[in-house]
Design a protein around this motif. Structure first.
Motif, mmCIF file in Angstrom:
data_model
loop_
_atom_site.group_PDB
_atom_site.id
_atom_site.type_symbol
_atom_site.label_atom_id
_atom_site.label_comp_id
_atom_site.label_asym_id
_atom_site.label_seq_id
_atom_site.Cartn_x
_atom_site.Cartn_y
_atom_site.Cartn_z
ATOM 1 N N ALA A 30 0.813 -1.215 0.000
ATOM 2 C CA ALA A 30 0.000 0.000 0.000
ATOM 3 C C ALA A 30 0.844 1.261 0.000
ATOM 4 O O ALA A 30 0.341 2.355 -0.309
ATOM 5 N N ALA A 98 -6.774 7.627 4.076
ATOM 6 C CA ALA A 98 -6.951 6.729 2.936
ATOM 7 C C ALA A 98 -7.452 7.477 1.711
ATOM 8 O O ALA A 98 -8.260 8.411 1.816
ATOM 9 N N GLY A 105 -3.026 9.183 1.267
ATOM 10 C CA GLY A 105 -2.425 7.874 1.427
ATOM 11 C C GLY A 105 -0.926 7.878 1.658
ATOM 12 O O GLY A 105 -0.258 6.868 1.417
ATOM 13 N N ASP A 367 2.682 2.067 10.136
ATOM 14 C CA ASP A 367 2.362 1.682 8.756
ATOM 15 C C ASP A 367 2.634 0.203 8.522
ATOM 16 O O ASP A 367 1.889 -0.476 7.804
ATOM 17 N N HIS A 371 -0.058 -2.436 7.122
ATOM 18 C CA HIS A 371 0.024 -2.799 5.713
ATOM 19 C C HIS A 371 0.963 -3.948 5.362
ATOM 20 O O HIS A 371 0.965 -4.384 4.208
#
Length: 571
Positions: A30, A98, A105, A367, A371
């Motif tokens: 991501a 998001a 993002g 993060d 992710h």
């Protein structure tokens, strides 16, 4: 004195040279497209420009004017609304939100740097958006589809601001005492009634709406924290009607005068349930955990702002000859040449630089926790965040206050005079040791709730990882092994729930947290020293003046454990 000025290159040095953030981000599907040092560096540069040119110049005037209350309405200091409108319209609040919610993002680490800059520049102004991302995450994870449709994009963009309404006059750290009530209505909502205090930004004119997240009890709910539910109450409903939410007054405070700390009264205000009944704290802790990392960054930023002022003054002020100076008799040297002043400045720089390494690593772990494709790596990241976040919040907010006071000392008598601006940093920094969970509660959380229940297995794993990391110095490894052995052989057997003196954990929790903070600093400074661009004077200051405290804290813990149950009587 000149306002604080961000130095984007210093932040980028820690992120990219020391922590290799781009390599970490490349491992996350991501985030892989953002693993670009040029892109992230440009974002940091632009953030620094905005903060330095728009937000920092309002710090002094905001403190002097303060937020103003009149018949329930709060007017912010001149320039604050314009600065905030420019802030959200430029997209700064949405950096790490998001994409599907209108965000950009980007990595959490970039948002972390931005908030450090903002708090250093203007603590009072930054209190307003300080809870924004936490509220966004809370609604995103626990809100109904209807709540998400109504509020998520507005919070992601920052067009609307949010509050966290927990505290009541009789219920501060003990949220189980909360008495605010929520009674079901025929339309599926609830009539919420009660009074909340210490609500940052409970009322203001920065935005057209304010979203209040409020802890309250449903009828028949059990006493204590398990009976709490979370509710959302907007300042204005979708049809433009104002909710029955009233700001009764704002507090007169030691510092952060530009931030309205409100007493809020809810008179059967229409509220929507967030998450499940009786699980309000679960939903609220999404907000609180995010806030605690940001408060740690507040500490780093406020200390940097104080250091900048003191360092600039030391480069201009001349007094007596410095020891060892080559100046002629009767000539005055810059006070920056005096060892006493160097010690103050270099010590604060050691805390700032090491704090950045630890805080930015924490942001990268957040993060990773979200992710990373491998569950094992997500678990390792979660362990780091769980153990390190209370350390950051507590140790660096304490240093922000004591360090800012030390920086005031550099000015001598001038520091005690408002004209020079350094005294504001001391006043503003003090509150960070109290809110979002007092520093004492952070220490108890770290030791009693996160270390002892699993026999310190998580802590041992973290210390083993750091001790075995490439580039760690022998003294850092030795200290980590000694700390691990003490925890394993003395702390856990004596202070765990099944130990001989479990109450002693509460007596030594502060020393435990501080010792762990110093170990993390040692790890950070070994990382910094590996770069040819690190600050050698601050590096030396850490090992010369800061690190010896580690031995002192270990001795204090050892003495507390040895005393056992006789400690209260001895005191």
């Amino acid at each position: 004195m000149n306002a604080y000025q961000p130095r984007a290159s210093s932040h980028a040095f820690v992120l990219f040279d020391v922590l290799r953030a781009h390599e970490r981000l490349a491992e996350l599907p991501a985030m892989a497209e953002h693993a670009d040092t040029a892109l992230l560096g440009q974002v940091l540069e632009e953030a620094g420009k905005f903060v330095g040119e728009v937000v920092a110049p309002l710090n002094r005037s905001g403190d002097e004017t303060g937020a103003q209350w009149n018949a329930g309405a709060v007017t912010m200091p001149p320039g604050f609304r314009d600065a905030y409108q420019a802030f959200w319209q430029a997209g700064w609040p949405s950096l790490a939100c998001a994409v599907e919610d209108g965000g950009q993002g980007l990595p959490t680490a970039v948002e972390a740097v931005l908030h450090e800059m903002l708090n250093a520049a203007n603590h009072g102004w930054t209190m307003a958006p300080g809870l924004l991302h936490g509220a966004y995450e809370c609604i995103r994870h626990h809100g109904s589809d209807a709540l998400k449709a109504r509020y998520l994009a507005k919070l992601a963009s920052g067009e609307w601001l949010a509050t966290m309404c927990l505290t009541e006059p009789h219920a501060g750290s003990d949220l189980g005492l909360v008495q605010t009530k929520a009674v079901p209505l025929a339309d599926g909502r609830f009539a919420l009634s009660g009074t909340k205090i210490f609500i940052s930004g409970g009322e203001h004119d920065l935005t057209d709406n304010i979203v209040h997240l409020v802890l309250a009890r449903l009828p028949g709910a059990p006493p204590g924290p398990r009976g709490l539910s979370l509710f959302l109450v907007p300042k204005f409903e979708a049809d433009g009607q104002r909710s029955q939410v009233h700001c009764e007054r704002i507090e007169e405070k030691m510092g952060i005068h530009a931030s309205p700390t409100c007493v809020m009264r809810f008179d059967e205000a229409a509220a929507s349930l967030v998450g499940e009944p009786g699980k309000g704290l679960n939903a609220m802790f999404v907000m609180m955990n995010a806030a605690r990392l940001l408060v740690g960054l507040q500490g780093i930023g406020l200390l940097d702002a104080a250091w900048q002022k003191a360092n600039a003054y030391a480069q201009e002020r001349r007094q007596m000859r410095a020891p060892g100076s080559s100046s002629k008799a009767g000539q005055a040297d810059l006070i920056a040449l005096h060892p006493a002043i160097q010690r103050i400045l270099q010590t604060q720089r050691a805390w700032i630089d090491a704090g950045r390494v630890i805080a930015y690593r924490t942001a990268l772990e957040l993060d990773t926790q979200k992710h990373h494709p491998e569950a094992a790596q997500r678990d390792v990241a979660a362990r780091w965040c769980s153990l390190v976040t209370p350390v950051l919040k507590s140790a660096w907010t304490e240093q922000a206050f004591t360090g800012a006071s030390a920086c005031l000392q550099v000015f001598g008598g001038h520091g005690y005079v408002r004209e020079w601006g350094i005294e504001q940093h001391v006043r503003d920094a003090r509150v960070a040791m109290i809110y979002e969970g007092t520093n004492e509660i952070q220490a108890i959380d770290l030791l009693v709730r996160k270390t002892l229940p699993d026999g310190a297995a998580s802590l041992q794993a973290l210390l083993a990882e750091l001790a075995d990391a490439p580039g760690q110095s022998p003294r850092t490894r030795e200290a980590m092994h000694a700390f691990s052995a003490f925890v394993r052989e003395q702390l856990v057997p004596h202070t765990s729930a099944s130990g001989t003196a479990p109450e002693q954990a509460f007596w030594l929790a502060d020393d435990f947290l501080r010792a762990l903070a110093l170990l993390l600093m040692a790890w950070a400074w070994d990382r910094l020293a590996a770069s040819p661009h690190h600050d050698a004077s601050a590096h030396a200051a850490f090992w010369r003046w800061v690190w010896p405290e580690f031995g002192m804290r270990m001795g204090m813990m050892d003495a507390t454990v040895s005393v056992g149950q006789s400690a209260p009587a001895m005191l």
